[in-house]
Each structure stands twice: as C-alpha cells, then as structure tokens.
Design an enzyme around this catalytic site. Structure first.
Site, PDB file in Angstrom:
ATOM      1  N   LYS A 238      32.083  48.483  38.059  1.00 33.92           N
ATOM      2  CA  LYS A 238      32.415  47.070  38.835  1.00 33.92           C
ATOM      3  C   LYS A 238      32.564  47.215  40.287  1.00 33.92           C
ATOM      4  CE  LYS A 238      33.438  43.775  35.130  1.00 33.92           C
ATOM      5  NZ  LYS A 238      34.631  42.780  34.684  1.00 33.92           N
TER       6      LYS A 238
ATOM      7  N   ASP B 200      33.702  36.579  36.761  1.00 34.35           N
ATOM      8  CA  ASP B 200      34.951  36.529  36.122  1.00 34.35           C
ATOM      9  C   ASP B 200      35.866  35.596  36.770  1.00 34.35           C
ATOM     10  OD1 ASP B 200      34.330  38.631  34.270  1.00 34.35           O
ATOM     11  OD2 ASP B 200      34.961  40.235  35.855  1.00 34.35           O
TER      12      ASP B 200
ATOM     13  N   GLY C 136      45.636  45.549  36.563  1.00 32.61           N
ATOM     14  CA  GLY C 136      44.209  46.267  36.354  1.00 32.61           C
ATOM     15  C   GLY C 136      43.181  45.437  37.008  1.00 32.61           C
TER      16      GLY C 136
ATOM     17  N   ALA D 188      41.185  43.060  35.372  1.00 31.12           N
ATOM     18  CA  ALA D 188      40.863  41.735  35.363  1.00 31.12           C
ATOM     19  C   ALA D 188      42.053  41.127  36.063  1.00 31.12           C
ATOM     20  CB  ALA D 188      41.274  41.620  33.524  1.00 31.12           C
TER      21      ALA D 188
ATOM     22  N   LEU E  46      43.827  36.865  27.919  1.00 27.53           N
ATOM     23  CA  LEU E  46      42.246  37.101  28.197  1.00 27.53           C
ATOM     24  C   LEU E  46      41.657  37.975  26.889  1.00 27.53           C
ATOM     25  CD1 LEU E  46      42.100  38.593  31.749  1.00 27.53           C
ATOM     26  CD2 LEU E  46      42.549  36.328  30.947  1.00 27.53           C
TER      27      LEU E  46
HETATM   28  P1  NAP Z   1      42.498  47.663  32.923  1.00 25.22           P
HETATM   29  O1  NAP Z   1      41.826  47.901  34.246  1.00 25.22           O
HETATM   30  O2  NAP Z   1      42.903  49.007  32.123  1.00 25.22           O
HETATM   31  O3  NAP Z   1      44.085  47.084  33.315  1.00 25.22           O
HETATM   32  C1  NAP Z   1      45.129  46.969  32.064  1.00 25.22           C
HETATM   33  C2  NAP Z   1      46.316  46.654  32.657  1.00 25.22           C
HETATM   34  O4  NAP Z   1      47.199  46.657  31.758  1.00 25.22           O
HETATM   35  C3  NAP Z   1      47.057  47.778  33.669  1.00 25.22           C
HETATM   36  O5  NAP Z   1      47.644  47.292  34.466  1.00 25.22           O
HETATM   37  C4  NAP Z   1      47.738  48.491  32.690  1.00 25.22           C
HETATM   38  O6  NAP Z   1      48.841  49.447  33.172  1.00 25.22           O
HETATM   39  C5  NAP Z   1      48.447  47.421  31.694  1.00 25.22           C
HETATM   40  N1  NAP Z   1      48.786  48.008  30.479  1.00 25.22           N
HETATM   41  C6  NAP Z   1      47.946  48.667  29.443  1.00 25.22           C
HETATM   42  N2  NAP Z   1      48.794  49.104  28.472  1.00 25.22           N
HETATM   43  C7  NAP Z   1      49.963  48.611  28.623  1.00 25.22           C
HETATM   44  C8  NAP Z   1      51.369  48.679  28.016  1.00 25.22           C
HETATM   45  N3  NAP Z   1      51.090  49.472  26.983  1.00 25.22           N
HETATM   46  N4  NAP Z   1      52.371  48.280  28.593  1.00 25.22           N
HETATM   47  C9  NAP Z   1      52.139  47.677  29.768  1.00 25.22           C
HETATM   48  N5  NAP Z   1      51.009  47.627  30.597  1.00 25.22           N
HETATM   49  C10 NAP Z   1      50.114  47.882  29.952  1.00 25.22           C
HETATM   50  O7  NAP Z   1      41.879  46.580  32.043  1.00 25.22           O
HETATM   51  P2  NAP Z   1      41.082  45.495  32.358  1.00 25.22           P
HETATM   52  O8  NAP Z   1      39.646  45.559  32.643  1.00 25.22           O
HETATM   53  O9  NAP Z   1      41.972  44.637  33.442  1.00 25.22           O
HETATM   54  O10 NAP Z   1      41.350  44.505  30.933  1.00 25.22           O
HETATM   55  C11 NAP Z   1      42.522  43.972  30.591  1.00 25.22           C
HETATM   56  C12 NAP Z   1      42.412  43.496  29.215  1.00 25.22           C
HETATM   57  O11 NAP Z   1      41.760  41.960  29.562  1.00 25.22           O
HETATM   58  C13 NAP Z   1      41.490  43.921  28.052  1.00 25.22           C
HETATM   59  O12 NAP Z   1      42.159  43.368  26.819  1.00 25.22           O
HETATM   60  C14 NAP Z   1      40.105  43.218  28.371  1.00 25.22           C
HETATM   61  O13 NAP Z   1      39.349  43.214  26.858  1.00 25.22           O
HETATM   62  C15 NAP Z   1      40.690  41.854  28.827  1.00 25.22           C
HETATM   63  N6  NAP Z   1      39.502  41.230  29.698  1.00 25.22           N
HETATM   64  C16 NAP Z   1      38.877  40.100  28.818  1.00 25.22           C
HETATM   65  C17 NAP Z   1      38.082  39.489  29.859  1.00 25.22           C
HETATM   66  C18 NAP Z   1      37.292  38.175  29.083  1.00 25.22           C
HETATM   67  O14 NAP Z   1      36.316  37.678  29.819  1.00 25.22           O
HETATM   68  N7  NAP Z   1      38.044  37.223  28.298  1.00 25.22           N
HETATM   69  C19 NAP Z   1      37.463  39.901  30.914  1.00 25.22           C
HETATM   70  C20 NAP Z   1      38.003  41.259  31.372  1.00 25.22           C
HETATM   71  C21 NAP Z   1      39.114  41.613  30.439  1.00 25.22           C
HETATM   72  P3  NAP Z   1      48.659  50.692  34.012  1.00 25.22           P
HETATM   73  O15 NAP Z   1      47.814  50.477  35.091  1.00 25.22           O
HETATM   74  O16 NAP Z   1      50.022  51.047  34.257  1.00 25.22           O
HETATM   75  O17 NAP Z   1      47.892  51.581  32.976  1.00 25.22           O
END
Ligand code: NAP
Length: 288
Positions: free
Chosen positions: A70, A106, A132, A134, A228
């Site tokens: 992305k 998004d 992260g 999203a 999300l």
């Molecule tokens: P990402 O870039 O990996 O970001 C995830 C975030 O969550 C990071 O800030 C991470 O912290 C934090 N995190 C992960 N595990 C954790 C835990 N156990 N305790 C505390 N914080 C935690 O992922 P993303 O792309 O943003 O996606 C995140 C979620 O949104 C996923 O579940 C994805 O499926 C969902 N999503 C849905 C849509 C939709 O259209 N509905 C679109 C996009 C994403 P660190 O940085 O410290 O690791």
C-alpha cells in the site's frame, strides 16, 4: 464467460489467497452483466514495479492493493489523490493516459457506516486502539468527520511518536494525541467513539477483546464501538459493547464500502453495494 474481450481488474498482495475482494467484485460485475473479471494477483515485494509495468502492457483497467504494497506502490503512480497522500497509503489504482493514478478508499469505507448515523461529530471524543496501517485511514476519517479530539492508543512509544510525527506535514488538519494502554481508564468515560484497529479478537482468537470487561464498564452506554475486524462477526469487543447498550459497527461494512468505492472509480457508474455485501455475508456465514 471470459473471452479475449473481457476487461481485467484485480488485487495485488503477498499473500493474496485469503482476499475476499475477488468474491465481492465478481458478484457485482456479474450482477451488472459487464464483461469484466476481477482476479487475485500474487505479487512479491521485489516484483512490484515489474508487475505494475506489466499490468499497463496487458491493459489491466485497475486494481486494488493490499499488504504489503500500500505504501510501496506510491512512487510507481503518476498521480496520487490528496486523501491517499494524507494517509500515506494507496489501495485503489486505475489507468489514465498519463499512467497509473491512485487513491485510498479505506477512508470512505470506514466513514460510510458513521455517516449513516447522521450525527454532529464536533463534540465526539474518539479513541483509536492501535497505530498500524488501518489506524491511519481511521485518523483521516475522524478528521474528515470533524471529531472533537482523536486519541491513538498503542503499546510501543517509539511507534506512537512516529505515527504522530507523520501527520505534521499533512494536508489534513489532524490534531491527535497518543497514549499508552495504561492511560486508558480516565479517557474512556469521555469517549463517544472507540475504534479497534488492532487484530485482537480476530479469528481464531475469538475470545479476546482489546478492552477488558472492567474497561468496557468505563464507556458510556450511548458511545459507538467500531471494530474493523469482520471475522468473527460480532467480535467479543462488539458483544461486550452491545451488552452495555452501546451502538456497534463491525468491519464488514468498511470492507464492502471500500470495495464499492473502488469499483465505482473503475466502472464510472453506480455499483450494487447490496450484492457485494450479501456475497461476503454468505461466504463468512459458511466459513465462521
Ligand atoms: P497493522 O498495520 O499490523 O496494525 C496493527 C496494530 O495493532 C499495530 O498498532 C499493533 O501494534 C497493534 N497490535 C497488534 N497486536 C496487538 C496486541 N496484542 N496488543 C496491542 N496492540 C496490538 O494491521 P492493519 O493493517 O492496521 O490491520 C489491523 C486490523 O484491522 C486487522 O484486524 C485487519 O483485518 C483490520 N482491517 C479491516 C479492514 C476492513 O475493511 N474492515 C481494513 C483494514 C484493516 P504494534 O505496532 O506495536 O505491533
């Protein structure tokens, strides 16, 4: 039926085999009776530039971009929309005479179910759990809504600082504060909108929730809980929120609406959002 005249759309990512985008886009294209096909296209990071150049050669009309491309796609585009620039990520690309153009749907996907509520957001304090990729679209969305304050909660101070800094030169008037998870308790009673952008509670860890029950008890009954995550549906977080009388929004609508916004760009016509939503609901119901 696919013929030599069939127009090509798709989604690139690595891995790509679990993407639900082909399902919902092909359902919409079939419903519209258009001679298009939407394909999952596996592209490793080292091959991104070659793949994108190849798509132009074979006449691909447009494509979606998912993890991990992305941000890496941006230098390969001739124009990038203001919202994609602000978010720092592109998820939708289409071909123009000047080359590939990109935007980020998004943000529109995230906002669609909130706009349905027809609220005045100027007094709404927002808490975003996670910092992260999203979370960046969510910050942009909440800023566009005009939310009173946006607080981003993360577990890594350095990452939080970087997250905050990257909005400094943004074209969007983003005013956000960042917090560690330990700072949450006094913030929760004032929150009108809490968005989970972490994967906590996602299948198969379905019993987990980003907020423990005692933290959920700090939230106002009229507040909105937005997760999300779309599988499971509802998540533990949303179950706990609805037990406390909160308004709940799941991630499925964001997925549907970001896809619908992309398809509208490619086709330049209204698209059957209900067909896209139903195709995903049926698939997730069968696999939940
Ligand atoms: P990402 O870039 O990996 O970001 C995830 C975030 O969550 C990071 O800030 C991470 O912290 C934090 N995190 C992960 N595990 C954790 C835990 N156990 N305790 C505390 N914080 C935690 O992922 P993303 O792309 O943003 O996606 C995140 C979620 O949104 C996923 O579940 C994805 O499926 C969902 N999503 C849905 C849509 C939709 O259209 N509905 C679109 C996009 C994403 P660190 O940085 O410290 O690791």
């Amino acid at each position: 039926m696919i013929t030599g005249k069939t127009k090509l759309l798709g989604v690139i990512g690595h891995p790509i085999e679990h993407s639900l985008s082909p399902l919902m886009h092909n359902a919409a294209l079939t419903d519209l009776g258009l001679d298009y096909v939407y394909l999952p296209l596996p592209v490793e990071p080292k091959n991104l530039a070659k793949a994108v150049a190849g798509f132009a050669v074979i006449g691909v009309q447009g494509f979606n971009i998912t993890i991990p491309h992305k941000q890496a796609i941006i230098p390969l585009l001739s124009t990038v929309s203001t919202i994609a620039e602000a978010v720092g990520a592109v998820n939708t690309v289409w071909w123009t005479e000047q080359g590939w153009s990109g935007t980020n749907t998004d943000v529109a996907g995230f906002l669609a179910p909130l706009n349905e509520l027809e609220r005045d957001w100027s007094q709404t304090e927002t808490i975003i759990l996670g910092s992260g990729g999203a979370a960046r679209a969510v910050v942009a969305g909440c800023t566009q809504l005009g939310c009173a304050g946006v607080r981003v909660v993360g577990r890594d101070r350095e990452k939080l600082q970087q997250f905050q800094q990257r909005w400094n030169n943004s074209t969007l008037p983003v005013h956000l504060q960042t917090h560690g998870w330990d700072e949450l308790p006094p913030l929760l009673p004032k929150a009108g909108l809490v968005v989970n952008t972490t994967p906590i509670g996602m299948h198969p860890q379905v019993e987990q929730s980003p907020l423990a029950p005692e933290l959920m008890d700090c939230l106002q009954p009229g507040a909105i809980a937005y997760d999300l995550i779309y599988t499971p549906n509802p998540t533990r977080f949303l179950q706990q929120a609805s037990e406390r009388g909160m308004v709940t929004i799941d991630g499925l609508e964001m997925l549907v609406q970001q896809g619908a916004a992309a398809l509208e760009i490619w086709l330049q016509q209204p698209v059957p959002v209900d067909v896209m939503r139903r195709s995903l609901q049926q698939h997730l119901f069968r696999h939940q």
